[in-house]
Design a protein around this motif. Structure first.
Motif, short mmCIF file in Angstrom:
data_model
loop_
_atom_site.label_atom_id
_atom_site.label_comp_id
_atom_site.label_asym_id
_atom_site.label_seq_id
_atom_site.Cartn_x
_atom_site.Cartn_y
_atom_site.Cartn_z
N LEU A 226 6.74 -6.47 0.79
CA LEU A 226 5.51 -7.23 0.98
C LEU A 226 5.54 -8.07 2.26
CD1 LEU A 226 4.86 -8.43 -2.69
CD2 LEU A 226 3.78 -6.52 -1.49
N ASP A 227 6.72 -8.45 2.68
CA ASP A 227 6.85 -9.32 3.86
C ASP A 227 7.01 -8.56 5.17
OD1 ASP A 227 6.69 -11.49 2.19
OD2 ASP A 227 8.86 -11.78 2.03
N ASN A 228 6.94 -7.22 5.11
CA ASN A 228 7.25 -6.45 6.32
C ASN A 228 6.17 -5.46 6.68
OD1 ASN A 228 10.23 -6.88 7.45
ND2 ASN A 228 10.28 -7.16 5.23
N TRP A 229 4.91 -5.88 6.53
CA TRP A 229 3.81 -4.99 6.90
C TRP A 229 3.90 -4.62 8.39
CZ3 TRP A 229 0.01 -5.72 10.60
CH2 TRP A 229 -1.00 -4.75 10.61
N LYS A 230 4.17 -5.58 9.24
CA LYS A 230 4.23 -5.32 10.68
C LYS A 230 5.33 -4.33 11.01
CE LYS A 230 4.53 -7.75 15.11
NZ LYS A 230 4.71 -9.06 15.78
N TRP A 231 6.46 -4.44 10.35
CA TRP A 231 7.58 -3.52 10.59
C TRP A 231 7.18 -2.09 10.28
CZ3 TRP A 231 10.59 -0.05 7.88
CH2 TRP A 231 11.82 0.29 8.45
N TYR A 232 6.48 -1.87 9.16
CA TYR A 232 6.01 -0.53 8.78
C TYR A 232 5.01 -0.02 9.81
CZ TYR A 232 8.15 -0.37 4.12
OH TYR A 232 9.04 -0.30 3.07
N ASN A 233 4.09 -0.90 10.21
CA ASN A 233 3.02 -0.51 11.12
C ASN A 233 3.57 -0.11 12.49
OD1 ASN A 233 0.17 -0.25 11.78
ND2 ASN A 233 0.46 -2.06 13.06
N GLU A 234 4.52 -0.86 13.00
CA GLU A 234 5.09 -0.57 14.32
C GLU A 234 5.82 0.76 14.35
OE1 GLU A 234 7.52 -3.94 15.01
OE2 GLU A 234 5.90 -5.18 15.87
N ARG A 235 6.36 1.19 13.24
CA ARG A 235 7.11 2.45 13.19
C ARG A 235 6.29 3.61 12.63
NH1 ARG A 235 9.94 -1.82 13.19
NH2 ARG A 235 12.07 -1.94 13.98
N GLY A 236 5.01 3.36 12.36
CA GLY A 236 4.14 4.43 11.89
C GLY A 236 4.48 4.92 10.50
N ILE A 237 5.07 4.05 9.67
CA ILE A 237 5.44 4.42 8.30
C ILE A 237 4.33 3.99 7.36
CG2 ILE A 237 7.16 4.16 6.48
CD1 ILE A 237 9.16 3.37 8.65
N PRO A 238 3.86 4.87 6.49
CA PRO A 238 2.82 4.46 5.53
C PRO A 238 3.27 3.23 4.74
CG PRO A 238 3.13 6.84 5.45
CD PRO A 238 4.24 6.29 6.32
N TYR A 239 2.40 2.25 4.69
CA TYR A 239 2.75 0.98 4.05
C TYR A 239 2.47 1.06 2.55
CZ TYR A 239 3.11 -4.05 3.26
OH TYR A 239 3.48 -5.29 2.80
N ARG A 240 3.35 1.71 1.85
CA ARG A 240 3.28 1.81 0.40
C ARG A 240 4.69 2.05 -0.13
NH1 ARG A 240 -0.27 6.19 2.16
NH2 ARG A 240 0.94 8.09 2.46
#
Length: 439
Positions: A226-240
């Motif tokens: 929950l605290d790492n939305w930006k990390w997922y977004n920067e690496r193009g990983i689906p945030y789920r």
């Protein structure tokens, strides 16, 4: 005046009907003028706010109108600590909305909610009188859920129109305050999510006794996600992120998820994959329009699909296909910002494609209780750790060579039955095998 009437009556044209026609015309004009005058006066003096049933404020307004105001009074015979509660609903014309849910084990849960009935209701808000009219148009329906189209209109003096935003704000805050410190359970209703019954009081995560380290490990992983939305977004990983809790029945899987939701201040959306009428499109839509800050819970995933085949235990087959479920979990149209939990008692019945990484990222075994769990549960009920070891020893002797273990649910039932006598719970440990308790 009498002379005028006499002259009219003596007039042959008037007698022939022209006079009556003229009077009728004058009366019609006067009537129309009165109607238009009243409408003009209404437009000048009154203002109306319409809230359609599809708007979020609709539910908030109904909730506010049916809120029970409580006044506390002390009875003459009672002490100061004894209170009598008087119910005073704001609306005096009520109707009932019933929520009914059939569980897989055959049991049913029913919740009744009182809402303002169809018609007009008068309230006084901040010193201003308001007429609230709930209307139902039987000729129009909501195509998504086949429910009749409804509106709530609020009418007050134009000078009090500034109270509308305050009214809506109060209704919203009142509805949300009823959920403060509680977990809302949502179930699907057509293509949308609706609260099922009243919000549940949050359950402390410490109240669910799992094996050492399991609760902390899942909680830390969820918080990190929950605290790492930006990390997922920067690496193009689906945030789920998906979790699977598997193990024996009654081991605390569902209870832990409810407690976890309370710890995170999240709500729970329960989706039954075996629901009659559920299709691939509707499943995908429901997973896309989940309420914010909610956990999607798929309980007993094996009950809907055995490997890739749909189960048919209740005489019908769900409209959801296995490929439709996979696409809803991580297909092109799959929703982002999603936290999903699955539970199963039989992980061997699940297809590997369903629980592969990306669909299920964390798998946790929640099985028969260990000795450490039994000790903690005993101490939790009796606040006596010294006798917990004796209970564990008695349980091991009862299990014997075969290594029989009761479920956590059975242990909890045993401790509740002997809640006032820890010694007797130790002596009667054999009753866990028979599962026969009588008052």
């Amino acid at each position: 005046m009498e002379a005028v009437l006499q002259s009219l009556s003596d007039n042959p044209y008037f007698s022939a009907g022209f006079g009556l026609f003229g009077l009728g015309t004058v009366a019609a004009i006067a009537r129309k003028s009165t109607i238009h005058g009243a409408a003009l006066l209404r437009r000048r003096l009154l203002v109306t706010l319409e809230i359609p049933s599809k708007d979020k404020s609709y539910a908030w307004a109904l909730h506010w109108l049916t809120t029970v105001e409580q006044s506390m009074t002390v009875s003459e015979e009672a002490t100061k600590a004894s209170w009598l509660t008087k119910w005073r609903p704001r609306s005096h014309q009520l109707s009932v909305e019933t929520s009914f849910r059939q569980h897989d084990n055959g049991a049913a849960t029913t919740q009744f909610t009182m809402v303002p009935g169809i018609g007009s209701h008068w309230i006084k808000y901040q010193g201003a009188w308001m007429m609230i009219n709930r209307k139902r148009d039987t000729k129009m329906i909501d195509l998504q859920n086949a429910a009749p189209w409804e509106t709530v209109t609020i009418t007050t003096l134009r000078r009090d129109a500034h109270l509308f935003p305050a009214f809506l704000k109060d209704a919203k805050e009142h509805a949300l305050s009823a959920q403060a410190g509680k977990t809302v359970i949502y179930t699907s209703y057509g293509p949308e999510w609706r609260p099922f019954g009243q919000p549940r009081k949050k359950r402390p995560i410490s109240s669910v006794v799992l094996d050492d380290g399991i609760s902390d490990r899942i909680l830390q992983d969820v918080r990190r996600f929950l605290d790492n939305w930006k990390w997922y977004n920067e690496r193009g990983i689906p945030y789920r992120r998906g979790y699977l809790l598997y193990g024996s029945p009654g081991s605390g899987k569902s209870s832990f998820i409810q407690a976890l939701a309370g710890e995170l201040e999240y709500n729970i959306c329960i989706l039954n994959l075996s629901e009659r009428g559920l299709t691939d499109d509707r499943l995908n839509h429901l997973m896309t329009v989940m309420p914010n800050r909610s956990i999607l819970l798929l309980e007993d995933a094996d009950a809907a699909f055995n490997k890739r085949s749909q189960t048919n235990d209740q005489g019908y087959v769900s409209g959801v296909t296995f490929s439709g479920l996979l696409n809803a979990l991580d297909g092109v149209a799959a929703a982002e910002e999603r936290l999903i939990f699955m539970t199963t008692n039989h992980i061997d019945r699940l297809d590997p494609a369903l629980i592969r990484p990306g669909r299920v990222d964390v798998k946790v075994l929640v099985d028969w209780p260990s000795d450490a769990q039994v000790r903690r549960l005993f101490a939790k009920f009796y606040d006596d750790e010294s006798k917990a070891d004796r209970f564990v020893d008695a349980l091991q002797k009862e299990g014997g060579v075969e290594g029989w273990r009761p479920s956590m649910a059975a242990l909890q039932g045993h401790f509740i039955y002997f809640r006032d006598d820890p010694e007797e719970s130790i002596k009667q440990v054999h009753m866990l095998r028979r599962d026969s308790y009588s008052a």
